[in-house]
Design an enzyme around this catalytic site. Structure first.
Site, PDB file in Angstrom:
ATOM      1  N   ARG A 281       6.339   0.210   8.452  1.00  0.00           N
ATOM      2  CA  ARG A 281       6.331   1.155   9.710  1.00  0.00           C
ATOM      3  C   ARG A 281       6.889   0.237  11.091  1.00  0.00           C
ATOM      4  O   ARG A 281       6.732   0.814  12.070  1.00  0.00           O
ATOM      5  CB  ARG A 281       4.957   1.636  10.163  1.00  0.00           C
ATOM      6  CG  ARG A 281       4.291   2.570   9.194  1.00  0.00           C
ATOM      7  CD  ARG A 281       2.914   3.036   9.477  1.00  0.00           C
ATOM      8  NE  ARG A 281       2.587   4.191   8.490  1.00  0.00           N
ATOM      9  CZ  ARG A 281       1.223   4.432   8.315  1.00  0.00           C
ATOM     10  NH1 ARG A 281       0.199   3.609   8.785  1.00  0.00           N
ATOM     11  NH2 ARG A 281       0.885   5.443   7.463  1.00  0.00           N
TER      12      ARG A 281
ATOM     13  N   ASP B 124       1.017  -1.193  -0.037  1.00  0.00           N
ATOM     14  CA  ASP B 124      -0.025   0.023  -0.058  1.00  0.00           C
ATOM     15  C   ASP B 124       0.783   1.250   0.180  1.00  0.00           C
ATOM     16  O   ASP B 124       2.123   1.119  -0.240  1.00  0.00           O
ATOM     17  CB  ASP B 124      -1.147   0.033   0.977  1.00  0.00           C
ATOM     18  CG  ASP B 124      -0.393   0.276   2.476  1.00  0.00           C
ATOM     19  OD1 ASP B 124       0.708   0.538   2.561  1.00  0.00           O
ATOM     20  OD2 ASP B 124      -1.218   0.123   3.538  1.00  0.00           O
ATOM     21  N   HIS B 125       0.368   2.654   0.151  1.00  0.00           N
ATOM     22  CA  HIS B 125       0.915   3.734  -0.002  1.00  0.00           C
ATOM     23  C   HIS B 125       2.070   3.950   1.246  1.00  0.00           C
ATOM     24  O   HIS B 125       2.773   4.546   0.959  1.00  0.00           O
ATOM     25  CB  HIS B 125      -0.137   4.878   0.205  1.00  0.00           C
ATOM     26  CG  HIS B 125      -0.756   4.682   1.298  1.00  0.00           C
ATOM     27  ND1 HIS B 125      -2.165   3.719   1.732  1.00  0.00           N
ATOM     28  CD2 HIS B 125      -0.727   5.357   2.605  1.00  0.00           C
ATOM     29  CE1 HIS B 125      -2.414   3.967   2.765  1.00  0.00           C
ATOM     30  NE2 HIS B 125      -1.771   4.935   3.500  1.00  0.00           N
TER      31      HIS B 125
ATOM     32  N   VAL C 123      -0.056  -6.757   8.604  1.00  0.00           N
ATOM     33  CA  VAL C 123      -1.116  -7.203   9.123  1.00  0.00           C
ATOM     34  C   VAL C 123      -2.159  -7.268   8.124  1.00  0.00           C
ATOM     35  O   VAL C 123      -2.685  -8.286   7.667  1.00  0.00           O
ATOM     36  CB  VAL C 123      -1.523  -6.904  10.371  1.00  0.00           C
ATOM     37  CG1 VAL C 123      -2.722  -7.616  10.877  1.00  0.00           C
ATOM     38  CG2 VAL C 123      -0.383  -7.116  11.478  1.00  0.00           C
TER      39      VAL C 123
ATOM     40  N   CYS D 226       2.479  -3.542   4.002  1.00  0.00           N
ATOM     41  CA  CYS D 226       1.663  -2.319   4.127  1.00  0.00           C
ATOM     42  C   CYS D 226       2.364  -1.590   5.656  1.00  0.00           C
ATOM     43  O   CYS D 226       3.590  -1.983   5.867  1.00  0.00           O
ATOM     44  CB  CYS D 226       0.179  -2.612   4.682  1.00  0.00           C
ATOM     45  SG  CYS D 226      -0.005  -3.871   5.836  1.00  0.00           S
TER      46      CYS D 226
HETATM   47  C1  RB5 Z   1      -2.529   2.355   6.532  1.00  0.00           C
HETATM   48  O1  RB5 Z   1      -2.776   3.563   7.287  1.00  0.00           O
HETATM   49  C2  RB5 Z   1      -2.388   1.111   7.494  1.00  0.00           C
HETATM   50  O2  RB5 Z   1      -3.529   0.897   8.095  1.00  0.00           O
HETATM   51  C3  RB5 Z   1      -1.892  -0.222   6.664  1.00  0.00           C
HETATM   52  O3  RB5 Z   1      -0.828   0.272   6.045  1.00  0.00           O
HETATM   53  C4  RB5 Z   1      -1.669  -1.445   7.552  1.00  0.00           C
HETATM   54  O4  RB5 Z   1      -0.858  -1.228   8.401  1.00  0.00           O
HETATM   55  C5  RB5 Z   1      -2.768  -2.055   7.739  1.00  0.00           C
HETATM   56  O5  RB5 Z   1      -2.858  -3.195   8.115  1.00  0.00           O
END
Ligand code: RB5
Length: 148
Positions: free
Chosen positions: A109, A8-9, A69, A65
């Site tokens: 992250r 994802d982004h 998860v 992501c």
């Molecule tokens: C996006 O903000 C975040 O929710 C997504 O990248 C991921 O961590 C979801 O599980």
């Protein structure tokens, strides 16, 4: 061997770094995106990678992501997919050796790019051991089949 990648982004930079790393290891990468910085929905990309692996279009998949998860949950909804979120190399290796994981997930992250590369390398190099583990993997498949 082909590796499907999706993210994802939150994970564009990490996907690019891991993609280049995987290519230097000699694999071909099919990139299912996203490559757009706009906020997007991780299930779209988790499903794309899951379907590519389940159909045989790709041999294995890597999804990223924020935490790993959400996108792994989406990939795991595709029949035949065993996606594992791994934040360190030991779990990544064992997820292949014992669980025959066919999709690796991690969080952009959660882990840094160098750790992501180490996790990826360990997972790609590991081989499924079969033997006593096959019975357990078969039991997972049986659960999946009960859902039809
Ligand atoms: C996006 O903000 C975040 O929710 C997504 O990248 C991921 O961590 C979801 O599980």
């Amino acid at each position: 061997m082909k590796i499907a990648m999706g993210n994802d982004h939150t994970a564009i930079e990490m996907k690019q770094a891991v993609k280049e790393f995987v290519e230097t290891m000699g694999y071909e990468v099919v990139d299912f995106g996203t490559n757009e910085t706009a906020s997007c929905d991780y299930p779209v990309f988790g499903e794309k990678v899951g379907r590519a692996v389940a159909s045989g279009e790709a041999d294995l998949g890597i999804v990223i992501c924020g935490t790993g998860v959400g996108i792994s949950l989406a990939a795991n909804k595709v029949k035949g997919i065993r996606a594992c979120v791994c934040s360190e190399p030991y779990t990544a290796r064992l997820s292949k050796m014992h669980n025959n994981s066919n999709v690796l997930a991690f969080g952009a992250r959660v882990v840094g790019i160098e750790m992501a590369k180490m996790i990826t390398e360990e997972w790609l190099k590991a081989e499924y051991e079969g033997g006593r583990h096959q019975r357990r993997v078969d039991l997972i498949t049986e659960i999946e089949n009960k859902n039809l």
